[in-house]
Every structure is written in C-alpha cells, then in structure tokens.
Design an enzyme around this catalytic site. Structure first.
Site, mmCIF file in Angstrom:
data_model
loop_
_atom_site.group_PDB
_atom_site.id
_atom_site.type_symbol
_atom_site.label_atom_id
_atom_site.label_comp_id
_atom_site.label_asym_id
_atom_site.label_seq_id
_atom_site.Cartn_x
_atom_site.Cartn_y
_atom_site.Cartn_z
ATOM 1 N N GLY A 148 23.345 -44.537 -53.701
ATOM 2 C CA GLY A 148 23.153 -46.356 -52.899
ATOM 3 C C GLY A 148 22.381 -46.986 -52.806
ATOM 4 O O GLY A 148 21.597 -46.073 -53.345
ATOM 5 N N VAL A 149 22.374 -48.912 -52.622
ATOM 6 C CA VAL A 149 21.174 -48.985 -52.674
ATOM 7 C C VAL A 149 20.086 -48.592 -51.760
ATOM 8 O O VAL A 149 19.253 -48.297 -52.104
ATOM 9 C CB VAL A 149 20.906 -50.174 -51.565
ATOM 10 C CG1 VAL A 149 19.754 -51.523 -52.138
ATOM 11 C CG2 VAL A 149 22.699 -51.101 -52.836
ATOM 12 N N ASP A 150 20.540 -48.402 -50.759
ATOM 13 C CA ASP A 150 19.282 -48.289 -49.733
ATOM 14 C C ASP A 150 17.802 -46.299 -50.127
ATOM 15 O O ASP A 150 17.596 -46.269 -50.143
ATOM 16 C CB ASP A 150 20.291 -47.417 -48.279
ATOM 17 C CG ASP A 150 20.412 -48.765 -47.846
ATOM 18 O OD1 ASP A 150 20.108 -49.579 -48.067
ATOM 19 O OD2 ASP A 150 21.407 -48.457 -46.947
ATOM 20 N N CYS A 167 17.533 -65.774 -24.757
ATOM 21 C CA CYS A 167 18.724 -65.455 -23.714
ATOM 22 C C CYS A 167 18.405 -64.788 -22.864
ATOM 23 O O CYS A 167 17.474 -65.077 -21.865
ATOM 24 C CB CYS A 167 19.612 -65.019 -25.288
ATOM 25 S SG CYS A 167 21.411 -64.214 -24.073
ATOM 26 N N TYR A 168 17.955 -62.939 -22.404
ATOM 27 C CA TYR A 168 17.752 -62.798 -21.518
ATOM 28 C C TYR A 168 16.124 -62.770 -21.251
ATOM 29 O O TYR A 168 15.991 -62.830 -20.044
ATOM 30 C CB TYR A 168 18.075 -61.112 -21.782
ATOM 31 C CG TYR A 168 17.304 -60.162 -20.360
ATOM 32 C CD1 TYR A 168 18.552 -59.928 -19.055
ATOM 33 C CD2 TYR A 168 17.029 -59.346 -20.536
ATOM 34 C CE1 TYR A 168 17.874 -59.501 -17.846
ATOM 35 C CE2 TYR A 168 16.033 -58.896 -19.800
ATOM 36 C CZ TYR A 168 16.948 -58.640 -18.651
ATOM 37 O OH TYR A 168 16.137 -57.791 -17.434
ATOM 38 N N LYS A 205 19.393 -55.230 -45.228
ATOM 39 C CA LYS A 205 20.212 -54.986 -46.224
ATOM 40 C C LYS A 205 19.528 -55.568 -47.401
ATOM 41 O O LYS A 205 19.211 -55.479 -48.452
ATOM 42 C CB LYS A 205 21.702 -54.783 -46.005
ATOM 43 C CG LYS A 205 22.498 -54.239 -47.672
ATOM 44 C CD LYS A 205 21.839 -53.127 -48.185
ATOM 45 C CE LYS A 205 23.040 -52.469 -47.104
ATOM 46 N NZ LYS A 205 23.453 -50.836 -47.984
ATOM 47 N N GLY A 237 19.687 -59.306 -24.394
ATOM 48 C CA GLY A 237 20.122 -57.864 -23.395
ATOM 49 C C GLY A 237 20.554 -57.961 -23.202
ATOM 50 O O GLY A 237 21.521 -59.270 -22.204
ATOM 51 N N HIS A 258 21.030 -68.541 -28.859
ATOM 52 C CA HIS A 258 20.055 -68.032 -30.251
ATOM 53 C C HIS A 258 19.886 -67.917 -31.455
ATOM 54 O O HIS A 258 20.547 -68.045 -32.900
ATOM 55 C CB HIS A 258 21.377 -65.978 -30.342
ATOM 56 C CG HIS A 258 21.059 -64.983 -29.016
ATOM 57 N ND1 HIS A 258 20.382 -64.523 -28.937
ATOM 58 C CD2 HIS A 258 22.386 -65.347 -28.234
ATOM 59 C CE1 HIS A 258 20.512 -63.555 -28.013
ATOM 60 N NE2 HIS A 258 21.988 -64.040 -27.908
ATOM 61 N N GLU A 266 18.289 -66.590 -33.743
ATOM 62 C CA GLU A 266 18.067 -65.964 -35.259
ATOM 63 C C GLU A 266 19.153 -65.329 -36.213
ATOM 64 O O GLU A 266 19.203 -65.449 -37.097
ATOM 65 C CB GLU A 266 17.843 -64.884 -34.720
ATOM 66 C CG GLU A 266 18.550 -63.908 -33.863
ATOM 67 C CD GLU A 266 18.272 -63.555 -32.413
ATOM 68 O OE1 GLU A 266 19.295 -62.874 -31.274
ATOM 69 O OE2 GLU A 266 17.941 -64.971 -32.009
ATOM 70 N N SER A 293 18.085 -45.332 -52.974
ATOM 71 C CA SER A 293 18.279 -45.154 -54.547
ATOM 72 C C SER A 293 16.673 -45.913 -53.691
ATOM 73 O O SER A 293 15.139 -46.060 -54.569
ATOM 74 C CB SER A 293 18.562 -46.329 -55.324
ATOM 75 O OG SER A 293 19.477 -46.077 -55.151
#
Length: 510
Positions: A225-227, A82-83, A366, A55, A169, A171, A229
């Site tokens: 688009g992909v999303d 982190c935070y 994505k 954060g 981080h 991730e 669709s």
C-alpha cells in the site's frame, strides 16, 4: 538546518494531529507533545509559538488536564482551541461553566476583523463548533473578538501578552477561513518565516534514520500500500541493503493483489521476501467475531511471522512499519479516546522480539504521505493507489470470517474497482470498497426463494482520513455495479450503498 517550530500541546482531542498538519501545510514545522511536558519541550524546541488543542474534558471537573501556569510566563504567543481556550481562561483567572445553549456542527460566527487573528477575513463565516461549556467570565486583560447567536465570547484575546483563543475548530474542513485563522496566528502573531517543506522532511527523516539504524539491519512490514511503500522508499534511501522487505500475504488481500505487490517490488533492487500465510491467519481468526480481537490477532500474527523471517535472515535489530497518524489517533494516543485499534498500533502484542520499532511516517497524514512519496520519486500509480487497511479484507468480511463471504468481498470489490476505473472515478474518489456482513436476507433467484448475503458499497472523499464525505455516485454507475455483483458473485442477492459520513461513522466498518 534548524527550523522555526510551533509546539502543539495535546489535551486529548480527536483533531490534535490535524492541527499539526494544517500548520505544516502553511510552511511552519511543528511537533505535538503531551501537555504535561510543556515546559520541557519549550526548553528543548525553543518554539516561536504554542497551540493548545481541544479535548474531551470539562475544565472544572476534578482531574481535568491543565498546563503548568509557568507556560504563560515564557513570553510566547499562544492559541487555545476549544478545550484549550477554556483551560487557558480558567488557569488565568476566568470562569468556565456548562453552556445554557450547546453548539455543535456548522455555526455562523461574527468576527472582529481588527484582531490580528482574524485579519483580512470577512466579518461573518461558518465555523465548526463542538462544545458543552463556555467561558462565562473572561480573565483579566482579555477581550472578546467574535460572537455567535448563543455564545458572547467564542473568541478572546489578550493582545498585550499575545494570548488568543477560539471555542471552535479552525483546523477542520468545515470551518470557513480556518486556514486563514491559523495562518494569521503563525505569520501575524508568531512572525513565522515559513521555512519548512516536504523536501526538508524527506531529507531530515533520511538523516535521522541513518543515525538511528547505524550498522543495524531493518525488517520492513511491506503491504504494498501507499504507506508501507513510502516507508520502504525512505528506508531504502537511508540504509540501502541493510533493509529487507517482508510481504506477508495473509489471505486477506484484494483480488490478484499479492502477485501485483510482488511484481511491483521484486524488480526494484530491494531485498524482497514473500510469505504465503493464508492458512495460518485464517486458522487464528476462525470463529472470531469481535472487531478489536480480530485486529489484535492479525497484528500479533504479523509480528510473529516477521520474527520468524528475521531469524532466517540473521540478527535483525529493527522492525519498520508504515504507520501514519490516523492509525495512531484512532488507536488512542495519549489522552485520546480509542476508536479502533489498528493492527500496527493498538493491535501490537506486548512483547516484540526486536530492538526497536521504526515508524518514519507516524506523524504524517495520508495526503502528506502521498506528497512525500512523489518527493522520493515513487511512480504516481503507486503513490495514488487505493488505501487499504492493514488487516485487509478481514475487517470488510464482518463478524466471523468465512471463506465464502471472504470470496464475496474479494470478487465484489474487484467489480467495484473495475467499474470505477471505467467511469474515471478512480481518479476523483478517494476510497471505495465493498463490505459483506454475516447476516442474510430473503431474495428471489430463478423464480425461487433465496437466502443470501448483501454486499454494501462504500465510496468516500476526504483529505486526511480524519473526516470523510460520501460520494454522490451517478445512478448508471450504481446500476452497473449492482447488476454485475448480483450476476457474478455467488451467494449474494442484495446490494446497498452506505451513505454515512465520518464522523459519525468511520471509513471502515470494523
């Protein structure tokens, strides 16, 4: 089927949903919720573990977010990032101060591999730091499990209570063995079985959509688009003919794209309506230079078109969108900072004439959306289509949109895509496009002075749209693209290549 769940508590960091994506990639279902709802969600979800996110705050500042101390008495393994590490340390009696030496970016770290969190890892690796504070005094019962040249305890544990934290981080892509750290937390500390997959997500989402929509009708904002669709495929499987797909051609599409979208979807057995609204959108955008205003105008006009089309169809209860999490996080979710309002999130008007907005992809990145599309049986050429922003070329024609520059963006983009396909780069580069700013530069054409627009090329690779690295293109490709744009696109006398990564830049310019 009830899945094992990890609860990710959101403290406002920009990588919060990326944490969730990594956890799901490791085969464990997780959900992200505000830290203020921690006890409520623990009771509801019965998680096997909790992750505190990063954060932007300093924990010692007045009003800084802190979790209810009762969370630490639930007997659950906790990992603070982190935070999250700093907050946990302070709440449990430690001390956090401004660091004498601040660490940002790639930082060497030495691990105590006796800790379960670092089991099986090398003793030294690179991590991604981003902090101005550090834990100056550990809480009682905690020990340090790693260190850097500047920080003595960027990783801590209370093994007895299964409480762990790292200052960096794990991730993000830049942290070496970051997935190993998360995997160790899930499987060595939380003792997860790993019972979640994209197939399960598809099945559970279809069931949830059926339950939510019931006998209602759904209008889907289909961009092609992909999303959108993948959202269409999910809704089609869930509710069938209760779904109507509306494709609004706002005049900001890529070259020939409107016709291509219509051809792709009109023959799939879905209810498909194309609305040609170029004049309407361009009139609303005339003279508008500020990017946030442009996005909000486009977002509101989309909604108004859908409302009008819904009235023609009859009573429509739900508006569906292909919103994905990078849209949400950049628009300022929860305590997160607003980077830019996406037309389908922060750009929505206050009033929407639908019972509810349905966003079945809202918690997916994505790459997850693409995997879901393949799981649903969509063709690969559709699933791997070039990403395209909802506001379209409206955010690639910088400043006030004019028809000449809009056409320059459209034609130069078509040339770039054509040359990338010829070079085989369309299969290896994640996103590439052109931008035309509103300023001009001096050039020479036909032996005379010209004063025309530049075209900026952008080509980046990334996995999840949260970070991006610039693609190192071969000079022959850049020369061919440049030569064609300067010869074939009117009003252009200069071609530039954008070398900026994300962060500090974003993928789109506006």
């Amino acid at each position: 089927m009830k899945h094992e769940t990890v609860l990710v508590l959101d403290f406002g960091g920009q990588y919060n949903e990326l944490i969730a994506r990594r956890v799901r990639d490791l085969g464990v279902y997780c959900e992200v919720h505000p830290y203020k709802k921690a006890l409520e969600k623990i009771k509801e979800l019965c998680p096997i573990g909790i992750i505190f996110t990063g954060g932007p705050n300093s924990v010692y500042e007045e009003g800084a977010p802190k979790v209810d101390p009762a969370v630490f008495h639930q007997g659950l393994p906790i990992l603070g990032l982190c935070y999250g590490l700093q907050m946990m340390s302070q709440v449990l009696g430690g001390e956090v101060k401004s660091a004498p030496t601040r660490e940002f970016g790639k930082t060497p770290v030495r691990y105590d591999t006796e800790s379960l969190l670092f089991k099986g890892m090398p003793q030294e690796a690179i991590c991604w730091m981003s902090h101005v504070d550090y834990v100056s005094r550990l809480p009682e019962g905690f020990t340090a499990i790693c260190h850097t040249a500047a920080t003595p305890n960027p990783g801590i544990q209370c093994k007895e209570k299964n409480l762990y934290g790292v200052q960096f981080h794990p991730e993000v892509e830049h942290t070496q063995f970051g997935n190993d750290i998360l995997k160790n937390f899930l499987y060595e500390i939380c003792h997860a079985k790993g019972d979640w997959s994209m197939k399960d997500y598809a099945r559970s989402t279809v069931e949830a959509l059926r339950e939510k929509i019931g006998d209602g009708k759904v209008l889907l904002a289909l961009s092609g688009g992909v999303d959108s669709s993948v959202a269409a495929a999910l809704l089609d499987r869930a509710v069938g003919d209760k779904l109507t797909c509306i494709f609004v051609d706002h005049g900001l599409m890529r070259k020939n794209e409107g016709d291509e979208v219509e051809a792709a979807f009109a023959g799939r057995g879905m209810k498909f309506i194309r609305v040609n609204a170029e004049e309407r959108f361009l009139a609303k955008l005339a003279g508008v230079t500020e990017p946030e205003r442009k996005r909000k105008i486009i977002g509101e006009e989309f909604i108004r078109v859908f409302e009008e089309e819904a009235k023609k169809i009859g009573k429509v209860d739900f508006l569906a969108q292909g919103t994905i999490y990078p849209d949400v996080i950049e628009s300022g979710a929860g305590d997160a900072a607003v980077i830019k309002s996406h037309h389908n999130v922060g750009g929505l008007p206050d009033y929407v004439d639908f019972k509810e907005i349905v966003e079945p992809l809202r918690l997916l990145f994505k790459d997850e959306v693409r995997r879901l599309g393949l799981e649903l049986g969509l063709p690969e050429q559709l699933v791997w289509r070039q990403p395209f922003p909802g506001p379209g070329l409206g955010v690639r024609c910088l400043g006030a949109i004019t028809r000449d520059r809009l056409e320059a963006v459209r034609e130069s983009d078509a040339i770039l895509r054509d040359e990338f396909q010829r070079a085989g780069l369309n299969k290896t580069v994640w996103q590439y496009f052109t931008i035309v700013p509103e300023f001009r530069s001096v050039g020479v054409r036909g032996g005379e002075r010209s004063f025309e627009y530049p075209v900026i090329l952008r080509a980046v690779n990334n996995v999840d749209a949260m970070t991006a690295e610039v693609e190192e293109l071969a000079w022959p490709v850049l020369h061919r693209v440049t030569d064609r744009i300067l010869r074939e696109v009117p009003g252009v006398n200069r071609v530039c290549y954008d070398l900026s990564p994300k962060p500090v830049a974003t993928i789109e310019w506006e």
